[in-house]
Design an enzyme around this catalytic site. Structure first.
Site, PDB file in Angstrom:
ATOM      1  N   SER A 146      57.955  52.958 -34.280  1.00 60.50           N
ATOM      2  CA  SER A 146      58.303  53.212 -32.874  1.00 60.50           C
ATOM      3  C   SER A 146      58.708  51.996 -32.055  1.00 60.50           C
ATOM      4  O   SER A 146      59.162  52.141 -30.928  1.00 60.50           O
ATOM      5  CB  SER A 146      57.149  53.929 -32.168  1.00 60.50           C
ATOM      6  OG  SER A 146      57.116  55.284 -32.558  1.00 60.50           O
ATOM      7  N   LYS A 152      55.551  50.271 -21.648  1.00 59.60           N
ATOM      8  CA  LYS A 152      55.646  51.627 -22.184  1.00 59.60           C
ATOM      9  C   LYS A 152      54.577  52.471 -21.494  1.00 59.60           C
ATOM     10  O   LYS A 152      53.459  52.000 -21.268  1.00 59.60           O
ATOM     11  CB  LYS A 152      55.420  51.592 -23.702  1.00 59.60           C
ATOM     12  CG  LYS A 152      55.622  52.942 -24.388  1.00 59.60           C
ATOM     13  CD  LYS A 152      55.480  52.822 -25.909  1.00 59.60           C
ATOM     14  CE  LYS A 152      55.730  54.154 -26.618  1.00 59.60           C
ATOM     15  NZ  LYS A 152      55.587  54.047 -28.085  1.00 59.60           N
ATOM     16  N   SER A 198      59.364  55.998 -30.850  1.00 58.53           N
ATOM     17  CA  SER A 198      59.009  56.596 -29.577  1.00 58.53           C
ATOM     18  C   SER A 198      59.135  55.630 -28.403  1.00 58.53           C
ATOM     19  O   SER A 198      59.138  56.068 -27.257  1.00 58.53           O
ATOM     20  CB  SER A 198      57.566  57.092 -29.637  1.00 58.53           C
ATOM     21  OG  SER A 198      56.675  55.990 -29.786  1.00 58.53           O
TER      22      SER A 198
END
Lengths: 483, 475
Positions: free
Chosen positions: A175, A76, A151
């Site tokens: 997330s 990420k 997210s």
């Protein structure tokens, strides 16, 4: 090969059925083919990737390999990675190349894993749909009209589309779990403090926690073995003996007590999601689990409490992005104050600005007690709810989100509607508990639905056991989108 | 109208740890700009603070010395404001739960002792420095200082004059250097004082409105600034004006204070507990471990000097203005067995000379053993006070012992009765007029005769003996 799990790739590499360079090359080719339509990855560095793969092969040849040496992954874009652009989904950091690596990245590097690229995300991890990215929305591989969740949407979409066998993510209010659910993959957010936050760009420090997203619970366990562990550079990292998260995977579920919180099956839960969760519970029951009803009475309060505490922490965490030392700086300004104002006005997206303003407001003189302190009290009540519930059961089961993935653009004009969709995930972060999402079926419109497993503190091995046994009896996690 | 002055001080004490409060970066002063700033001080994305436990121990040390409450649970908080030399956009400090709670510090004003209450002391990180010169209208940022550990020590508004404020600041300065937690270097900013000053009519219970003078880095500026501020406030009030709460800066060139910001511009710092740091939880053992390393404190040592060496309370107070002074005194006193005489020499001749030359005791060319050699010779009558001063001057410049100076310069006091009698008789014979005047009752005439004897002996005759023998011969 592309369909293989982390575990299978690990075996193939060990047997020399495939080399790390061959694997990396194959995945890069698939990324080239599919990523333009999905927008799951934002930064690639073919040269670096292939060099890391060659180094992994050399390590395998030299005989000092870790089980995951040569296995590719994506990080990420929130984890600082030396030499890689670490953009965090923001214009503010679009020119930022990190001079150091996060603990999680160091651990993966040390294991010899090969970074394929950097995954798209909601800007500074603020969002539930991955529409809040400077790089544009990520498309759900199951249906490109749908959001992948957020997210960690890029991470989840990448694993679902088999652009990588595994991805790192972070979970502040859902997330990891919510995008895993929406993309039909498995993801776990460990107990707060299990994975070091060092080098993870902070959104809400008391809630942020890193974790893996992969196809299976077993893969998540293998990845957690790499990612978890005490780090003295993070004062909230918990100092405890290292554990093997795969150790309980195969344990039979007979006698397991699963709790179903009545508040999670009340008004607001879509019927098709309810049907999928009920089916998953039935499967576990068939394996000998005992179902008890529990209550988490303050669940509704998790939304206001979270949307006070997280923005409050974020408002301070994001103050460092001021245009002075790194990152974006407005091209024109007449004095210091204007440099700050223009830099931040131009460098941050709408949702980030909204949360900074909310956070600044709730910490302001005269409002602190009414908002921030009150929210902290609610946080304790929520933790107490779970404490009481875990006296009656071993794990809690429920939905991850009220509905399957909604359409891109559907809620982006109404932040409150978006926030309400976090109802089943926020309280886990507020309590600091571990939670995971396991593929459990599909909605009426064909989009994936995940089962949430919430465990007591440090009970990741047990949760992974439940998930693994469930996956041994089902094939939801084996289904891949047609691309 | 008669006005009463009310002063409270906030002192930033820079702790002398080798590394910074939340990172392993060096705290050494004077390095090239930005060479001692790691990614933590630069506030790169993703970095986290890790508390340097040495800071906690030093804070406990001060707390114990102030007889203060040590808060066994204390919490770091974020103080939010934007400034280029504050890279995170917040300072990590302590707000609601500081490490050190209420305590006291005793000060000496003139010859009177006064107890000043200390409200609290909390740990925090220093900011970097903004350099406004040398950059063609731009501002340079040096982050070497960022993250340097500070203890902010806050007093109650217990001081009633600039002198008391200075005495408090000096006493605290003595204490922190004595405890070895601060190098005390005020020029380098290791000890910075903010003074909250207000005035009120005598007898009024409520405080007047205060103004805060920021960042005073010498005792002289502290005194000048407070005195100016007091007069300014009194003049303003007597002219029918009002004092507005404000933060002011002292300009040493003009000797005036000027407004930096008014109450309206005051920041809302939005303090909240720092989620990156756990509360600091101290056990009884943690505190006991520090207590076991505490030195004898100035107050305790002062009392002991009075009891053990018979020096006056005032002398003892002067001798305990720094650990270096106290140790110097004790070395001389022990070596000579002459506490009072040692105190007189150290507080008198030595202090005056150091002051005149602008030297600290650490740079004194006469070390304690050499001064002791001098004191011994005064005590045993070898040297008169006058000769002793001559020897002292020689010790200052030459690396010799007192005895070597006496030998080299032939400065031994003449106490041989026969030799003195001879010189006395010569003086009497040579000055019949003075003899006559003395016998007529003019006491002063004896001094003239004694002066002749001293002159004849080149100052070496024992003056008391000269007087005695003169009186005998003239009786």
């Amino acid at each position: 090969m592309i369909e293989a799990t982390l575990k299978e790739l690990s075996v193939q590499l060990a047997n020399k059925d495939v080399s790390a360079v061959e694997l990396a090359t194959a995945y890069l080719a698939r990324i080239d083919a599919l990523n333009p339509a999905l927008n799951a990855l934002v930064t690639l560095d073919r040269e670096r990737t292939l060099a890391a793969a060659a180094a992994a092969d050399a390590r395998r040849a030299a005989g000092d390999a870790h089980a995951l040496t040569g296995v590719p992954l994506v990080h990420k874009d929130i984890f600082c990675q030396q030499g890689w652009k670490t953009g965090c989904g923001s214009k503010m950091l679009d020119n930022f190349v990190s001079p150091y690596s996060a603990h999680v990245v160091e651990r993966c590097d040390a294991a010899g894993m090969v970074t394929l690229g950097r995954a798209n995300m909601d800007e500074f991890a603020m969002g539930s749909s991955n529409e809040n990215s400077f790089h544009g929305a990520v498309k759900n591989p199951w249906d490109t009209a749908a959001i992948p969740g957020g997210s960690s949407g890029g991470s989840a979409a990448a694993v679902a589309a088999r652009l990588a066998p595994v991805a790192t993510g972070t979970d502040t209010g859902g997330s990891i779990r919510q995008p895993a659910s929406h993309c039909g993959i498995t993801g776990i957010k460990p107990t707060y403090g299990v994975v070091s936050r060092f080098g993870m760009v902070a959104y809400a420090s008391s809630l942020d926690q890193g974790g893996p997203l992969a196809q299976t619970a077993e893969d998540c366990a293998l990845m957690l073995n790499v990612m978890a562990g005490f780090d003295k550079r993070d004062s909230t990292s918990v100092e405890r003996a290292a554990e093997d998260y795969t150790r309980e995977l195969d344990k039979p579920l007979a006698g397991l007590k699963v709790g179903l919180p009545r508040e999670y099956f009340a008004e607001g839960l879509a019927p098709d999601v309810a049907r999928v969760i009920e089916g998953a519970v039935a499967e576990l029951k068939a394996q000998g689990a005992e179902v008890v009803e529990v209550s988490l009475p303050n669940t509704q309060l998790s939304i206001p409490a979270y949307y006070v505490i997280a923005p409050a922490e974020a408002s301070a965490n994001l103050s460092r992005f001021d245009g002075v030392r790194y990152g974006y700086r407005a091209p024109e300004y007449k004095d210091l104050v204007e440099m700050y104002e223009k830099t931040r006005a131009q460098g941050f997206g709408e949702e980030v600005k909204r949360r900074i303003m909310v956070g600044t407001y709730v910490l302001s003189h005269g409002y602190y007690d009414a908002y921030y302190l009150k929210a902290q009290k609610i946080r304790r009540l929520i933790a107490n709810d779970f404490k009481a519930a875990f006296e009656r059961c071993d794990v809690i089961l429920g939905p991850v989100a009220p509905t399957a993935a909604f359409n891109i653009g559907e809620k982006s004009g109404d932040p409150v509607q978006m926030y309400l969709s976090d109802i089943y995930t926020l309280s886990v972060n507020l309590a600091g508990l571990p939670g995971m999402s396991v593929p459990a079926g599909f909605a009426d419109n064909g989009r994936p639905i995940g089962l949430q497993i919430i465990g007591n503190y440090f009970s990741e091995a047990k949760m992974l056991n439940v998930a693994h046994r469930f996956q041994c009896a089902t094939d939801w996690h084996r289904r891949a989108p047609a691309l | 109208m008669k006005w009463e002055v009310v002063i409270g001080l906030e002192v930033h004490v820079q702790l002398n740890t080798a590394s910074k409060i939340f990172s392993g970066s060096s705290t050494a002063f004077g390095a090239e700009p930005n060479t001692q700033a790691s990614v933590v001080e630069l506030a790169f994305p993703g970095v986290l603070p890790v508390l340097n436990r040495a800071v906690v121990d030093k804070a406990i040390r001060l707390g114990l010395a102030l007889n203060a409450t040590i808060n066994k649970k204390n919490v770091f908080a974020r103080k939010n404001y934007f400034y280029p030399d504050l890279p995170k956009g917040y300072q990590i400090s302590q707000m609601d739960l500081p490490i050190v709670g209420p305590g006291t510090l005793t000060i000496l004003v003139g010859e009177e002792e006064k107890v000043i209450r200390v409200t609290r002391a909390h740990m925090e990180e220093d900011a970097g420095k903004s350099l406004h010169e040398d950059f063609q209208g731009m501002t340079g940022i040096d982050l070497n200082r960022a993250g340097t550990p500070l203890l902010e020590v806050v007093s109650e508004p217990d001081m009633r004059s600039a002198e008391e404020a200075v005495a408090y600041a000096r006493a605290l300065h003595t204490l922190v250097t004595w405890l070895g937690i601060c190098d005390g270097n005020m020029q380098e900013g290791s000890f910075r004082v903010d003074a909250n000053v207000s005035v009120r009519p005598f007898g009024q219970a409520e405080f007047g409105t205060r103004r805060e003078i920021k960042n005073l880095n010498s005792f002289r500026f502290l005194e000048q600034a407070i005195k100016y501020e007091i007069q300014w406030q009194i003049d303003t009030l007597e002219d029918g004006g009002r004092i507005e709460q404000a933060t002011v800066l002292f300009d040493p060139d003009s000797g005036e204070t000027r407004m930096m910001r008014s109450k309206e511009d005051a920041h809302d710092y939005r303090y909240f507990p720092d989620p990156d740091l756990l509360p600091v939880v101290l056990s009884d053992d943690d505190i006991a471990r520090v207590a076991a390393t505490m030195p004898e404190l100035p107050g305790q040592m002062k009392a002991r000097f009075v009891a053990e060496y018979g020096v006056s309370a005032y002398d003892a107070a002067l001798l305990t203005t720094s650990l270096a002074h106290a140790e110097y005194f004790e070395q001389v006193a022990r070596a000579t067995g002459q506490g009072k005489l040692a105190a007189n020499w150290i507080n008198g001749e030595l202090a005056a000379r150091l002051n005149r030359e602008g030297l600290e005791l650490a740079a004194c060319p006469i070390d304690a053993p050499r001064l002791a050699g001098l004191v011994v010779r005064v005590a045993d009558g070898t040297l008169s006070n006058k000769l002793a001063k001559q020897v002292f001057d020689a010790l200052w410049v030459d690396a010799l012992s007192a005895d070597e100076v006496i030998e080299r310069d032939g400065l031994k006091q003449v106490s041989d009765v026969g030799a003195i009698e001879k010189m006395v008789e010569e003086a009497i014979a040579a000055n019949p007029k003075a003899v006559e005047e003395f016998r007529a009752g003019k006491e002063k005439a004896l001094n003239a005769l004694a002066g002749q004897v001293m002159k004849a002996s080149k100052g070496k005759a024992n003056p008391a003996q000269v007087q005695d023998i003169l009186r005998q011969k003239l009786a």
